[in-house]
Every structure is written in structure tokens, then in C-alpha cells.
Design a protein around this motif. Structure first.
Motif, PDB file in Angstrom:
ATOM      1  N   VAL A 159      48.902  37.627  87.007  1.00 48.63           N
ATOM      2  CA  VAL A 159      48.071  38.807  87.275  1.00 48.63           C
ATOM      3  C   VAL A 159      46.917  38.395  88.189  1.00 48.63           C
ATOM      4  CG1 VAL A 159      46.541  40.527  86.254  1.00 48.63           C
ATOM      5  CG2 VAL A 159      48.654  39.895  85.086  1.00 48.63           C
ATOM      6  N   PRO A 160      46.777  39.031  89.355  1.00 52.19           N
ATOM      7  CA  PRO A 160      45.698  38.641  90.272  1.00 52.19           C
ATOM      8  C   PRO A 160      44.325  38.764  89.606  1.00 52.19           C
ATOM      9  CG  PRO A 160      47.261  40.077  91.372  1.00 52.19           C
ATOM     10  CD  PRO A 160      47.626  40.091  89.927  1.00 52.19           C
ATOM     11  N   LEU A 161      43.431  37.843  89.946  1.00 51.80           N
ATOM     12  CA  LEU A 161      42.105  37.842  89.332  1.00 51.80           C
ATOM     13  C   LEU A 161      41.307  39.098  89.667  1.00 51.80           C
ATOM     14  CD1 LEU A 161      41.039  34.130  89.899  1.00 51.80           C
ATOM     15  CD2 LEU A 161      42.016  35.157  87.845  1.00 51.80           C
ATOM     16  N   ASP A 162      41.578  39.704  90.800  1.00 52.25           N
ATOM     17  CA  ASP A 162      40.835  40.896  91.209  1.00 52.25           C
ATOM     18  C   ASP A 162      41.626  42.179  90.971  1.00 52.25           C
ATOM     19  OD1 ASP A 162      42.793  40.483  93.087  1.00 52.25           O
ATOM     20  OD2 ASP A 162      41.475  40.682  94.829  1.00 52.25           O
ATOM     21  N   ALA A 163      42.683  42.102  90.156  1.00 54.72           N
ATOM     22  CA  ALA A 163      43.542  43.267  89.946  1.00 54.72           C
ATOM     23  C   ALA A 163      42.815  44.363  89.186  1.00 54.72           C
ATOM     24  CB  ALA A 163      44.795  42.853  89.180  1.00 54.72           C
ATOM     25  N   SER A 164      43.130  45.613  89.503  1.00 53.43           N
ATOM     26  CA  SER A 164      42.662  46.759  88.744  1.00 53.43           C
ATOM     27  C   SER A 164      43.567  46.920  87.526  1.00 53.43           C
ATOM     28  CB  SER A 164      42.716  48.012  89.615  1.00 53.43           C
ATOM     29  OG  SER A 164      42.385  49.151  88.866  1.00 53.43           O
ATOM     30  N   LEU A 165      42.951  46.985  86.345  1.00 51.76           N
ATOM     31  CA  LEU A 165      43.728  47.057  85.110  1.00 51.76           C
ATOM     32  C   LEU A 165      43.398  48.338  84.352  1.00 51.76           C
ATOM     33  CD1 LEU A 165      43.263  43.377  83.858  1.00 51.76           C
ATOM     34  CD2 LEU A 165      45.187  44.307  85.160  1.00 51.76           C
ATOM     35  N   ALA A 166      44.368  48.803  83.567  1.00 53.41           N
ATOM     36  CA  ALA A 166      44.168  49.935  82.664  1.00 53.41           C
ATOM     37  C   ALA A 166      44.425  49.454  81.243  1.00 53.41           C
ATOM     38  CB  ALA A 166      45.103  51.081  83.018  1.00 53.41           C
ATOM     39  N   VAL A 167      43.506  49.790  80.333  1.00 56.42           N
ATOM     40  CA  VAL A 167      43.580  49.311  78.956  1.00 56.42           C
ATOM     41  C   VAL A 167      43.771  50.501  78.028  1.00 56.42           C
ATOM     42  CG1 VAL A 167      42.325  48.137  77.105  1.00 56.42           C
ATOM     43  CG2 VAL A 167      42.157  47.303  79.463  1.00 56.42           C
ATOM     44  N   GLN A 168      44.731  50.375  77.137  1.00 58.71           N
ATOM     45  CA  GLN A 168      45.039  51.432  76.189  1.00 58.71           C
ATOM     46  C   GLN A 168      43.970  51.527  75.102  1.00 58.71           C
ATOM     47  OE1 GLN A 168      48.467  50.607  73.752  1.00 58.71           O
ATOM     48  NE2 GLN A 168      49.078  52.765  73.702  1.00 58.71           N
ATOM     49  N   ALA A 169      43.502  52.752  74.845  1.00 61.19           N
ATOM     50  CA  ALA A 169      42.539  52.999  73.774  1.00 61.19           C
ATOM     51  C   ALA A 169      43.076  54.127  72.907  1.00 61.19           C
ATOM     52  CB  ALA A 169      41.182  53.383  74.351  1.00 61.19           C
ATOM     53  N   PRO A 170      43.429  53.843  71.657  1.00 60.87           N
ATOM     54  CA  PRO A 170      43.985  54.897  70.788  1.00 60.87           C
ATOM     55  C   PRO A 170      42.921  55.921  70.424  1.00 60.87           C
ATOM     56  CG  PRO A 170      43.622  52.875  69.541  1.00 60.87           C
ATOM     57  CD  PRO A 170      43.341  52.543  70.974  1.00 60.87           C
ATOM     58  N   VAL A 171      43.312  57.196  70.387  1.00 58.25           N
ATOM     59  CA  VAL A 171      42.364  58.257  70.035  1.00 58.25           C
ATOM     60  C   VAL A 171      42.814  59.077  68.837  1.00 58.25           C
ATOM     61  CG1 VAL A 171      41.440  58.465  72.362  1.00 58.25           C
ATOM     62  CG2 VAL A 171      43.427  59.823  71.718  1.00 58.25           C
ATOM     63  N   THR A 175      48.310  58.679  69.934  1.00 59.13           N
ATOM     64  CA  THR A 175      47.927  59.161  71.258  1.00 59.13           C
ATOM     65  C   THR A 175      46.816  58.270  71.805  1.00 59.13           C
ATOM     66  OG1 THR A 175      46.347  60.702  70.271  1.00 59.13           O
ATOM     67  CG2 THR A 175      48.557  61.533  70.722  1.00 59.13           C
ATOM     68  N   SER A 176      46.847  58.040  73.105  1.00 62.03           N
ATOM     69  CA  SER A 176      45.923  57.100  73.728  1.00 62.03           C
ATOM     70  C   SER A 176      45.367  57.652  75.013  1.00 62.03           C
ATOM     71  CB  SER A 176      46.644  55.777  74.029  1.00 62.03           C
ATOM     72  OG  SER A 176      47.216  55.215  72.881  1.00 62.03           O
ATOM     73  N   VAL A 177      44.224  57.114  75.400  1.00 61.19           N
ATOM     74  CA  VAL A 177      43.714  57.294  76.750  1.00 61.19           C
ATOM     75  C   VAL A 177      43.686  55.913  77.383  1.00 61.19           C
ATOM     76  CG1 VAL A 177      42.337  59.301  76.133  1.00 61.19           C
ATOM     77  CG2 VAL A 177      41.315  57.031  76.029  1.00 61.19           C
ATOM     78  N   TRP A 178      43.466  55.889  78.683  1.00 58.66           N
ATOM     79  CA  TRP A 178      43.486  54.620  79.414  1.00 58.66           C
ATOM     80  C   TRP A 178      42.138  54.381  80.059  1.00 58.66           C
ATOM     81  CZ3 TRP A 178      47.522  51.291  79.041  1.00 58.66           C
ATOM     82  CH2 TRP A 178      48.670  51.794  78.421  1.00 58.66           C
ATOM     83  N   LEU A 179      41.595  53.189  79.803  1.00 56.95           N
ATOM     84  CA  LEU A 179      40.290  52.821  80.318  1.00 56.95           C
ATOM     85  C   LEU A 179      40.439  51.847  81.478  1.00 56.95           C
ATOM     86  CD1 LEU A 179      38.569  52.063  76.890  1.00 56.95           C
ATOM     87  CD2 LEU A 179      38.642  54.260  78.107  1.00 56.95           C
ATOM     88  N   ASP A 180      39.688  52.075  82.553  1.00 61.82           N
ATOM     89  CA  ASP A 180      39.662  51.121  83.657  1.00 61.82           C
ATOM     90  C   ASP A 180      38.974  49.839  83.199  1.00 61.82           C
ATOM     91  OD1 ASP A 180      40.876  52.973  85.307  1.00 61.82           O
ATOM     92  OD2 ASP A 180      38.971  53.728  86.096  1.00 61.82           O
ATOM     93  N   ALA A 181      39.447  48.707  83.701  1.00 60.22           N
ATOM     94  CA  ALA A 181      38.880  47.421  83.289  1.00 60.22           C
ATOM     95  C   ALA A 181      38.950  46.426  84.433  1.00 60.22           C
ATOM     96  CB  ALA A 181      39.629  46.863  82.077  1.00 60.22           C
ATOM     97  N   SER A 182      37.961  45.537  84.451  1.00 58.80           N
ATOM     98  CA  SER A 182      37.965  44.419  85.389  1.00 58.80           C
ATOM     99  C   SER A 182      37.932  43.120  84.601  1.00 58.80           C
ATOM    100  CB  SER A 182      36.772  44.492  86.339  1.00 58.80           C
ATOM    101  OG  SER A 182      35.558  44.443  85.611  1.00 58.80           O
ATOM    102  N   GLN A 183      38.416  42.052  85.232  1.00 60.95           N
ATOM    103  CA  GLN A 183      38.524  40.762  84.562  1.00 60.95           C
ATOM    104  C   GLN A 183      37.305  39.876  84.822  1.00 60.95           C
ATOM    105  OE1 GLN A 183      42.360  38.616  85.204  1.00 60.95           O
ATOM    106  NE2 GLN A 183      42.819  40.352  86.548  1.00 60.95           N
ATOM    107  N   GLU A 184      36.928  39.139  83.804  1.00 59.28           N
ATOM    108  CA  GLU A 184      36.069  37.969  83.953  1.00 59.28           C
ATOM    109  C   GLU A 184      36.937  36.782  83.553  1.00 59.28           C
ATOM    110  OE1 GLU A 184      32.087  36.156  81.844  1.00 59.28           O
ATOM    111  OE2 GLU A 184      32.059  38.265  82.479  1.00 59.28           O
ATOM    112  N   PRO A 185      37.328  35.927  84.495  1.00 60.64           N
ATOM    113  CA  PRO A 185      38.318  34.896  84.167  1.00 60.64           C
ATOM    114  C   PRO A 185      37.791  33.873  83.169  1.00 60.64           C
ATOM    115  CG  PRO A 185      37.430  34.539  86.361  1.00 60.64           C
ATOM    116  CD  PRO A 185      36.912  35.871  85.898  1.00 60.64           C
ATOM    117  N   ILE A 186      38.649  33.481  82.266  1.00 57.89           N
ATOM    118  CA  ILE A 186      38.368  32.399  81.321  1.00 57.89           C
ATOM    119  C   ILE A 186      39.275  31.223  81.642  1.00 57.89           C
ATOM    120  CG2 ILE A 186      38.377  31.698  78.902  1.00 57.89           C
ATOM    121  CD1 ILE A 186      37.733  34.613  78.192  1.00 57.89           C
ATOM    122  N   VAL A 187      40.577  31.480  81.652  1.00 57.78           N
ATOM    123  CA  VAL A 187      41.558  30.473  82.080  1.00 57.78           C
ATOM    124  C   VAL A 187      42.023  30.852  83.474  1.00 57.78           C
ATOM    125  CG1 VAL A 187      43.855  29.531  81.644  1.00 57.78           C
ATOM    126  CG2 VAL A 187      42.275  29.915  79.733  1.00 57.78           C
TER     127      VAL A 187
END
Length: 373
Positions: A327-339, A347-359
Motif C-alpha cells: 500500500v503506497p505511503l501516500d495512498a488515500s484510504l477509507a476506513v469502515q466505521a459501524p453505525v 451498517t457502516s459509513v466510511w471515513l477518509d484516513a491518511s497514514q503515519e508510517p510505523i513500519v
């Protein structure tokens, strides 16, 4: 496994709200989670970690034997020395993790996540053979978490003399350690103070003395610290979670699973990597462990899973996740959040997320280290 009935009695009458999952036996908060987190950061509150399990290893061979059966060098360490350790499968996958402190010349105390002690004890019993060691469950003890020893945080409470204090200079590399990525920004670390549980319950506790588990988890996530009860699954190898930094001693000699550790360290790359996610907080919805992570949006390919999530007082909603290495370090990600649930389905919504690399992937500059075979 920890008995839920052992929920800390220090909090009676404080309006505590219990947590869930592995932390269901202790308070998530006491009614004001962000204020409690500030108190924890300010060094004026402690966290009840009474659900953590403790195992004492005592005997003439305690430290030399534990050196041979775990990933850590414990022989020759001084009394009071703190470290982290793991037990790996023959294939190099993480099976057990613990925090260890040297109690006496012939004794170690291990601190484990709830539900972890029975499995580790069973393994150690099988590996004991002729070693001069005894294993004892220490349910008489209780753990308080803070950023300093508990007596320094609450000097006027009359805390008893600690049985042990565990700390390590995270994220500094331990002897024999290897970092698989950058240090976290502004780490705060963690200190575990281990005390007589019965004496703790007799003290005049007040709500202002305590912060909840949600605060502790928020600081752990921001510090990039992996946890056995959250980040480890049946495929985890230490490199994926940056465990070689403090938990796996790469030059101490033989231990089970060492061949995989050395091979991946010297010749390969881990198939997955730990990241911290900064989540879109505009919808005021939390992510939760187990949520899917998709590449490019909610219709994208599943590339990982949320393992821990919390609301940080300064950083906002954050999470730890394990994603595919590619997964590219600068990739745009969507994270599942159950509602909620509808017709038996979540049922879920999707939250935008950015990475802070650890490994980091190898092509982004891991520190080159040669493991000793």
C-alpha cells in the motif's frame, strides 16, 4: 483468564463506564474521557490496569532459562531491569508477548494482556524440563499505569511500596534491537507500577486520581506501540509490528522462530506493516477494531484491518491498523466505521484516513542490521 468480577473496586461511586473487548473488566472512562487524558498527560492521574495478568518466574535458572525460551536477553540483567519479550512459533509468528521486570536475582515478573497468561504458562510448563524454576500466578498484585511511577503521580495518596516498576525508554532501541521505521513524534512512553492489590483498595480514591482505559489506549496508539490483545493475529511476524525495536533481541543467539526473524530481517520484507491512521473526524463517528480498510475509497480493494482506535486529546480520532506492505505511503484510504444494524447486518459509513508510517517498506530505508544465527 481475568475474572470480570475483579473489576477494580477503587472506582465504586465514581460513575465509571466499563470498556469492551479485552478491556471489558476496567473503566473506559469516568465520564470525561478527554479531561482524564489531559490529567494523564499532565502527570496527575493513573489508569486502572487491574485486568492485566501477572506471572512470576522464580528459581536459580529463571533468567537464563527465560533467555533460551523467549526472544529477549534476560541473563545478566540487573535487579529492577525492564524489558519486553515474545514467544514465537517455529515458523516465526508471534504467539505470546509480555512486559518483564527483574524482581530479584532469581525472579522475574511478567505482565500480560487479559487472557494471555494461561497460554504462556502452558508453553513454559512444557519447556521447563530440568530447569530450576517455579511459575506462580500473582493475582494478589494489581497494575497501575501512568507516565511516571504511581507514587510520583499521586504523592499524597499513601500508595504502598511497589512490588516492581516496569518502564523502558520507548522508542529508543533496546540492546539487540532494530527499528523498521521512524520514531513516533513526541512519544510519552508508559510506566507500569505493580502493587499489592488489597492495600490499593483501602486507599481514599477520588475520581480526580483516575483516567480511563480509553486515555491509555489513545496514548499507546500515538506512541506506535503494538499490543498482543489488539494487533497480533495468527499470521503476525515481529517485523510487521516493529517488535524488533524492543521485544526481539536480534543478536542474542538461538530461540524458537529465530530463523524466520533473521531471514526476513536480512533477505526479505514482511508481508504486512503497521500504520497509524489519522481519521476524518467531521462525522463524529469512531472507527473500531476489525473495521476494513480500503484503497482509494469505499468501493476500493480491501488492503487492511483496523486493530485499535481511540480519540486523542490533541490528534483527534486515530487508529492503528495492519495493511499490506505494498500500500503506497501516500495512498488515500477509507476506513469502515459501524453505525448500527439493519436486518441482521451491520451498517457502516466510511471515513477518509491518511497514514503515519510505523513500519516502512524496504525501499524507504529500514536500518540495515545483520541478525546473528
Amino acid at each position: 483468564m481475568s475474572d470480570p468480577a475483579r473489576t477494580i473496586r477503587l472506582l465504586l461511586g465514581t460513575g465509571a463506564v466499563l470498556g469492551d473487548g479485552p478491556d471489558a473488566a476496567v473503566p473506559a472512562h469516568y465520564g470525561a474521557p478527554l479531561r482524564e487524558q489531559r490529567h494523564l498527560l499532565d502527570g496527575t492521574a493513573v489508569v486502572d490496569l487491574g485486568h492485566l495478568e501477572l506471572l512470576e518466574v522464580r528459581g536459580a535458572d529463571a533468567r537464563s532459562w527465560m533467555t533460551t525460551v523467549t526472544t529477549q536477553q534476560l541473563a545478566g540483567t540487573p535487579v529492577g531491569h525492564s524489558s519486553s519479550l515474545a514467544v514465537l512459533t517455529p515458523q516465526g509468528r508471534v504467539e505470546h508477548m509480555a512486559s518483564a521486570v527483574v524482581l530479584e536475582e532469581d525472579a522475574l515478573l511478567l505482565v500480560l494482556d487479559p487472557g494471555a497468561r494461561a497460554g504462556l504458562r502452558k508453553y513454559l510448563e512444557m519447556m521447563r524440563f530440568a530447569a530450576r524454576v517455579e511459575l506462580t500466578d500473582r493475582d494478589d498484585l494489581r497494575v497501575l499505569g501512568a507516565l511516571s511511577p504511581a507514587a510520583e503521580v499521586l504523592p499524597g495518596l499513601g500508595l504502598p511500596e511497589p512490588v516492581a516498576v516496569w518502564s523502558e525508554p520507548w522508542p529508543q532501541l533496546a540492546p539487540g534491537g532494530v527499528a523498521y521505521g521512524p520514531d513516533p513524534e513526541d512519544p510519552v512512553g508508559a510506566v507500569l507500577t505493580i502493587l499489592d492489590g488489597a492495600l490499593l483498595e483501602q486507599l481514599p480514591w477520588q475520581p480526580k486520581h483516575l483516567a480511563g482505559m480509553s486515555s491509555w489506549e489513545a496514548l499507546r496508539i500515538a506512541d506506535h506501540r503494538a499490543r498482543w490483545a489488539r494487533e497480533v493475529d495468527d499470521r503476525t511476524i515481529p517485523h510487521e509490528l516493529d517488535l524488533l525495536r524492543t521485544t526481539v533481541h536480534t543478536t542474542k543467539g538461538c530461540y524458537r522462530g529465530q530463523e524466520t526473524v533473521a531471514k526476513v530481517l536480512n533477505l526479505g520484507q514482511p508481508p504486512r506493516r503497521l500504520v497509524m491512521l489519522h481519521l476524518d473526524g467531521s462525522q463524529d463517528l469512531p472507527a473500531s477494531p476489525g473495521g476494513e480498510i480500503r484503497l482509494g475509497g469505499s468501493e476500493g480493494k480491501v488492503v487492511g484491518t483496523v486493530t485499535s482506535a481511540a480519540l486523542h486529546a490533541d490528534l483527534g480520532p486515530i487508529a492503528l491498523a495492519v495493511v499490506r506492505r505494498a500500500v503506497p505511503l501516500d495512498a488515500s484510504l477509507a476506513v469502515q466505521a459501524p453505525v448500527g444494524e439493519a436486518d441482521g447486518e451491520t451498517t457502516s459509513v466510511w471515513l477518509d484516513a491518511s497514514q503515519e508510517p510505523i513500519v516502512l517498506p524496504r525501499d524507504h530505508g529500514e536500518r540495515p542490521v545483520t541478525a546473528k544465527l
